[in-house]
Design a protein around this motif. Sequence first.
Motif, PDB file in Angstrom:
ATOM      1  N   SER A   6       0.798  -1.216   0.000  1.00 61.34           N
ATOM      2  CA  SER A   6       0.000   0.000   0.000  1.00 61.34           C
ATOM      3  C   SER A   6       0.835   1.272   0.000  1.00 61.34           C
ATOM      4  N   THR A 103     -14.343  -7.643  -1.313  1.00 58.96           N
ATOM      5  CA  THR A 103     -13.466  -7.889  -2.454  1.00 58.96           C
ATOM      6  C   THR A 103     -14.175  -8.716  -3.522  1.00 58.96           C
ATOM      7  N   HIS A 151     -11.132  -2.094  -0.246  1.00 56.31           N
ATOM      8  CA  HIS A 151     -11.302  -0.634  -0.228  1.00 56.31           C
ATOM      9  C   HIS A 151     -12.150  -0.177   0.961  1.00 56.31           C
ATOM     10  N   ARG A 153     -11.149   1.169   4.655  1.00 54.68           N
ATOM     11  CA  ARG A 153     -10.037   1.521   5.527  1.00 54.68           C
ATOM     12  C   ARG A 153     -10.174   0.917   6.916  1.00 54.68           C
TER      13      ARG A 153
END
Length: 226
Positions: A6, A103, A151, A153
Amino acid sequence: MSTSDSEPAADTRTLELRLSERIERDIMSAAYAPGEWLREQDLAVRYGASRPSVREALRTVAQSGFVEIQPWRGAQVILLAHEELLQLTLLMEDAYALCAELTARKADAAVGEELRQKLSELEVAAEGGGDRSEVYRLSFAIGRRIGLAAHSRHAFRQLVQAGNLVLWQHRLIRPGDSQTDAQSLNAYRVLISAVERGQPQAAAAAARLVIILMRDLFCQEPARIV
């Protein structure tokens, strides 16, 4: 779970954050033992940093759960009780299931191909009878990639924080055998297939199974430092 997945091309992190990540990596690689005291002056010399930078870095490491800061004494690498370790796997299970579900809803072919490659590497490591720490690293690399692709957090942060602590304990305890490795591999195959096929519920269930198998190992074999 490496942080490299990341990180941006240009490293814009602060000195203190980079230092905290290095201390965490050293803890996870057993450079510091559970219960060991980390003194600011010693760390400043070791890492070539100022004491204020070390102090801030240790606060971040404490937030991640690897050390406890004691006033006037320094920071001590935590000693995880067996029950605490099991609680961490429960947190990890929920976060992993959510990431897998998200996902599977949005992943594209490129994510599927990357997961397939990581699975192939895991199969070689697990079936080849090599270094178990490499098996653990590859397993968590799959989890991290799924977490990034979700996606979310919050879910990703919880997965990584709990996952790093559990990975650390995995490396210290080193449980498992060929039978449990085979069960885990099958769970990963189902998980990645469900992600590729866009099957959120199946992906979440497989992700939970991965963590359940890990937790069963901890239940069978209470903390044993090797």
